[in-house]
Design an enzyme around this catalytic site. Structure first.
Site, PDB file in Angstrom:
ATOM      1  N   ALA A  35       7.737   2.250  -4.549  1.00  0.00           N
ATOM      2  CA  ALA A  35       8.481   1.753  -5.376  1.00  0.00           C
ATOM      3  C   ALA A  35       9.796   1.183  -5.311  1.00  0.00           C
ATOM      4  CB  ALA A  35       8.452   2.891  -6.499  1.00  0.00           C
ATOM      5  N   GLY A  88       5.022   5.499  -3.415  1.00  0.00           N
ATOM      6  CA  GLY A  88       5.744   6.641  -3.561  1.00  0.00           C
ATOM      7  C   GLY A  88       7.063   6.302  -3.681  1.00  0.00           C
ATOM      8  N   GLY A 132      15.551   8.143   2.023  1.00  0.00           N
ATOM      9  CA  GLY A 132      15.999   7.609   0.796  1.00  0.00           C
ATOM     10  C   GLY A 132      15.137   6.132   0.386  1.00  0.00           C
ATOM     11  N   VAL A 134       9.374   5.313  -1.318  1.00  0.00           N
ATOM     12  CA  VAL A 134       9.744   4.165  -0.565  1.00  0.00           C
ATOM     13  C   VAL A 134       8.919   2.837  -1.332  1.00  0.00           C
ATOM     14  CG1 VAL A 134       9.705   2.907   1.648  1.00  0.00           C
ATOM     15  CG2 VAL A 134      10.083   5.498   1.334  1.00  0.00           C
ATOM     16  N   VAL A 183      12.465   4.216  11.547  1.00  0.00           N
ATOM     17  CA  VAL A 183      13.483   4.928  12.642  1.00  0.00           C
ATOM     18  C   VAL A 183      14.898   4.710  11.773  1.00  0.00           C
ATOM     19  CG1 VAL A 183      14.858   5.269  14.727  1.00  0.00           C
ATOM     20  CG2 VAL A 183      12.326   4.533  14.686  1.00  0.00           C
ATOM     21  N   ALA A 239       0.916  -1.097  -0.043  1.00  0.00           N
ATOM     22  CA  ALA A 239       0.034   0.127   0.190  1.00  0.00           C
ATOM     23  C   ALA A 239       0.773   1.163  -0.156  1.00  0.00           C
ATOM     24  CB  ALA A 239      -0.954  -0.087   1.269  1.00  0.00           C
ATOM     25  N   GLY A 240       0.885   2.173  -0.958  1.00  0.00           N
ATOM     26  CA  GLY A 240       1.573   3.314  -1.320  1.00  0.00           C
ATOM     27  C   GLY A 240       2.864   2.779  -2.020  1.00  0.00           C
ATOM     28  N   GLY A 261      16.129   4.963   8.652  1.00  0.00           N
ATOM     29  CA  GLY A 261      16.053   4.337   7.406  1.00  0.00           C
ATOM     30  C   GLY A 261      16.797   3.101   7.382  1.00  0.00           C
ATOM     31  N   LYS A 278      10.400   9.559  15.925  1.00  0.00           N
ATOM     32  CA  LYS A 278      11.598   8.602  15.912  1.00  0.00           C
ATOM     33  C   LYS A 278      11.867   8.137  17.612  1.00  0.00           C
ATOM     34  CE  LYS A 278      12.575   9.368  11.318  1.00  0.00           C
ATOM     35  NZ  LYS A 278      13.684  10.300  10.492  1.00  0.00           N
TER      36      LYS A 278
END
Lengths: 430, 430
Positions: free
Chosen positions: B17, B13, B304, B15, B134, B10-11, B136, B207
C-alpha cells in the site's frame, strides 16, 4: 569478454594518479563489476617528466588536454584537473559536444556552469558523471539522484569540507586557537598554503550548490548562497558550545521553504546527539531528508587519492555498464524554478557570546537590545567575575529571523560596555 | 513523453500500500526522474475487500499473484508479499523466467535462493532489484554494488534489525529488562506478536547474507552464519557496558579473512565513539570498509511503509531508466568461492560478566581458568560487596580465539562459586 572501455585521463595529480593506480590494482574485480576491462590509454598533464608513482608506459601523451575530447580510440574522458574555467572547462565542453562521456571530480565546474552543462548533455546525449565532486568517497550523488529518487527532498545538509572539519575537531579536542591548528593542518597537508578556498567556505559552497541542484531539481545560483567560513570561530566558543551540549561544525544546508529554496554555508552548533556531531576530523557527511524515507545520513572520507579515485572509478564502471541519469536527476525542462530566498529570511535559534565589562547594568542593556528586536532568550550564562574587566556573556535565543538578529548584533556591537565584536553562531537541530 | 511503465503489485500490506501511495503522491517528480510515467495497473492480495487506505479503482485484480508473471500488459512486477517459499518465490521465479523484471523487498528469498536466482536472471536477462530487502530506506544495496564498486571490500557490518535496536536502546535509556521492553515494543507495533524472527537474529542474518554476497561477490550459505539474538542481553550488562565506554548493539558483521569469509550476527559492544553506537531506536546502519575508500557508514530508517516504499520505488525508477546491475554485482561465473570460516576461528576481545559468591579465592579460580585457556585480561571490575552472596565480576579480555573462549566459558560455568551461567558479549572496535 566484451571490448575494453578506453579512457583518456586529464590531470595526473593526486586524484589522477590515484585513478590510474586503482584501475590497475583492482583490475580483476573492476572488470567483473563493469562487465568489461577498463583501460587507460591516453593521459594529459603539465609535466611529462614528473614521477607520480604510476607507470605511464604505453600511454599516449597529450600536452593539450583538450585533445582528449576528440583523440581517436577513446570511449570516455576523465577530467581531474579542476577549476571552473580554463582547460578543464574547455575539455569537458568539447568532449560532451563531441558526444564523448566525461567523468569528473570538478565541483567548481559543476557548481558554476550547472545549467549550461545540463543543456549540453541533453543536446548531445553524452553522459557527464561527477560522483567525486561531492564528499569524496561517499556515494552521495548516487544516493540522492537514484537511491532517494522517489522522495520529495525537504532538506539536504552536510559536513562538506574535510579541512574545516579537521581544524574544528582539533581546536575542540586540544583547546587550541584557530591559527595554531591551521598551521599544523598545512604542515600535514590537510590544508593548502593558500587556505582561503577551504576555510572561507567556498569549497563547501560549490558542493552544497551541487547537492541542492540534485535535491530540488534546480541548479542553485552560487551568488545566492550565503557563505561564511571558520576563521572567526574561537576556541572559547567551541568550549562554551561543549558546555551547552553542542559541537561546532561548518555545515552546508539547503532546504525547501514555502517561498523558495535557502542555501547557506556557515559554522553551526549541532546537538551532541546529532549524527553530524560525531563526524570528526577529515571525515565528511551528507544528510538528506525525504518525505517518504525520513532522514538518511552518509559519512566517510571526503578527500584524498583513495576515496576520490573510488568515486571516479565507480562512475567509470557505471559508464561501462550503461547506467546513466540526467545531470540533475531530471530533464532540465522539468526543473523547478522556485526562487532562492535571501539569508535575511532565515529563521533559527542563535548563540551569541559577548565580551562585556563586568559592571552593574550591563545585562540590562544587552537584554533590552534583544527585547527591542523582539528576540526571546532561551538561556543566559555569565562566566567568571572580574569587576571592571571583560568577561564573556553567553546568550541562547529562541527561533527568530536572521534580519532581527542582524539588527540586534549591530546595536549590541555599539554598546559601550561590549568591548569586542559579538560572536554569533547559528544553532541547527540537525 | 514516452510510454508509461506498467506495474503489477503482489502484496498490499503496509509496504505494498505504501508503494502504491508513494507512486501517486510523488507522481510528478517520479515521472520526471524516471523519464516516463509509472502506473500500477494490476494488483494481487489475499483479501479484496479490505480497506488499505489506497483506492484500487481501475486496477486489474488477480487472486493468484503468480498470474502477474505472465498477465498481459505489464512491464514489471513488484513482489512485496515476503517469504522465501510459496507464492512469493513462485511469482518471482515465473516472472524472471518469462523475462519480466521484478522489484522485491524479500530478504528471505534473496538470502535463501541467491545463487539460483543469479543463474536465472543471467539466463533470461530479466532484472531482479532488491534495494528494499536490506536496511529499508537506506540505499545500501546501491551504495555497495555501484557506489563502492571500485573497492575490494574487506568488511561489511550493520545494525540491520530495527526491532532489536529499539529494544536495546530502550533498555539502556530506561534501565528496563528485556521482557518489559519487548512487551512495549509489541504494543507499539515495533515487534511482532511472535517476535522470534527479529529478536533471535534471523532477520538480521538474511540481510547480512545479502550484504556479504554483494561485498565479497559470493552468496553466503545461511547455514554457515553464526546467529545469536538479544534475548540473553540483560539490563545489568547494558549498564556495565556503559561504564566501560561501550554500547551494546545487535550487529551483523561479515569480513574477508585470510582463509575465507566470516559472517555472524550477535550482540556486540561497540565503543561509544563508534558511528554505530550513536544509531539508536528503530534506525538502521550499514558500514562498509573498502581498500580505496576506507570506511563508509550509511544510516536511516530500516523499516516502515515510507522508507521501504522509498527503496522499492527507487528500484522502479532505475528499471524505467534502464539502469541495471548483475544480481550480486558481477556475473556469477566470476564469483569468488572462498569458503565460509567457522565461528570457532573468530578472533576478538570479549566481555564476560560472572555472578560469583563474594568469598576469598573466587577471583583466583576465575583467572586460573582464563590462564589455562591462554586468554589474557585487559581489565577486571568487581562491583559491590556482599560477603557470602552473589556479586558481579566483569572481565574484559585481550583478543583471543572464539574456540579458547568457548572452552573457558564451559569451565567457568562449572566453577562452584559461579552461581549463574556466565554472560559473554563480543567487543568490536567498529
Amino acid at each position: 569478454m566484451t571490448s575494453p572501455l578506453k579512457l583518456g585521463v586529464a590531470g595526473l595529480g593526486t586524484v589522477g594518479a590515484g585513478v590510474v593506480s586503482l584501475l590497475r590494482a583492482n583490475a580483476d574485480l573492476i572488470t567483473a563489476r563493469a562487465g568489461r576491462p577498463i583501460e587507460v590509454v591516453a593521459v594529459s598533464a603539465r609535466d611529462r617528466g614528473r614521477d607520480r608513482g604510476v607507470s605511464l608506459d604505453g600511454l599516449a601523451w597529450h600536452d593539450d588536454p583538450v585533445e582528449l575530447a576528440t583523440a581517436p580510440g577513446l570511449d570516455a574522458v576523465v577530467e581531474v584537473m579542476g577549476g571552473s574555467e580554463g582547460p578543464a572547462r574547455a575539455l569537458v565542453e568539447a568532449s560532451l559536444a563531441a558526444g564523448r562521456p566525461v567523468v569528473t571530480a570538478n565541483k567548481a565546474l559543476l557548481a558554476t556552469h550547472g545549467v549550461a552543462l545540463a543543456r549540453l548533455v541533453e543536446k548531445t546525449g553524452a553522459t557527464l558523471a561527477y560522483e567525486a565532486a561531492v564528499a569524496g568517497g561517499i556515494p552521495a550523488i548516487k544516493a540522492l539522484r537514484e537511491g532517494l529518487a522517489a522522495n520529495r527532498i525537504t532538506r539536504v545538509a552536510g559536513i562538506l569540507n574535510g579541512t574545516c572539519n579537521y581544524i574544528l575537531t582539533e581546536m575542540r579536542v586540544k583547546g587550541l586557537p584557530f591559527a595554531t591548528v591551521l598551521k599544523t593542518a598545512q604542515e600535514l597537508g590537510y590544508a593548502e598554503a593558500d587556505p582561503g578556498f577551504d576555510i572561507d567556505g567556498v569549497d563547501a559552497a560549490h558542493k552544497l550548490a551541487i547537492l541542492a541542484a540534485l535535491a530540488f531539481g534546480r541548479p542553485v545560483d552560487l551568488d545566492a548562497l550565503h557563505i561564511e567560513g571558520i576563521r572567526h570561530v574561537s576556541a572559547l566558543d567551541i568550549a562554551l558550545a561543549g558546555e551547552l551540549g553542542y559541537r561546532i561544525k561548518l555545515l552546508g544546508i539547503a532546504s525547501q521553504e514555502k517561498g523558495g529554496v535557502t542555501a547557506r554555508v556557515h559554522p553551526c552548533m549541532v546537538p551532541e546527539a546529532s549524527p553530524l556531531a560525531a563526524v570528526e576530523g577529515v571525515f565528511n557527511a551528507v544528510l538528506a531528508e525525504g518525505d517518504a524515507v525520513g532522514r538518511v545520513v552518509l559519512q566517510g572520507r571526503g578527500a584524498g587519492a583513495g576515496p576520490t579515485a573510488s568515486a571516479v572509478v565507480a562512475d567509470i564502471i557505471d559508464l561501462a555498464r550503461g547506467r546513466t541519469a540526467p545531470l540533475w536527476g531530471a530533464a532540465s525542462e522539468t526543473l523547478d524554478a522556485s526562487p532562492a530566498l535571501p539569508m535575511a529570511a532565515h529563521r533559527g535559534a542563535y548563540y551569541l557570546r559577548l565580551m562585556v565589562l563586568d559592571q552593574p547594568g550591563v545585562i540590562a542593556d544587552v537584554t533590552a537590545v534583544l527585547r527591542d528586536a523582539r528576540i526571546s532568550l532561551e538561556s543566559m550564562l555569565q562566566r567568571g567575575r572580574a569587576p571592571g574587566e571583560a568577561v564573556p556573556v553567553v546568550l541562547v535565543t529562541h527561533e527568530c529571523e536572521e534580519a532581527q538578529m542582524s539588527q540586534a548584533l549591530t546595536r549590541l556591537a555599539g554598546l559601550p560596555t561590549v568591548v569586542e565584536p559579538p560572536a554569533m553562531i547559528r544553532i541547527e537541530a540537525l
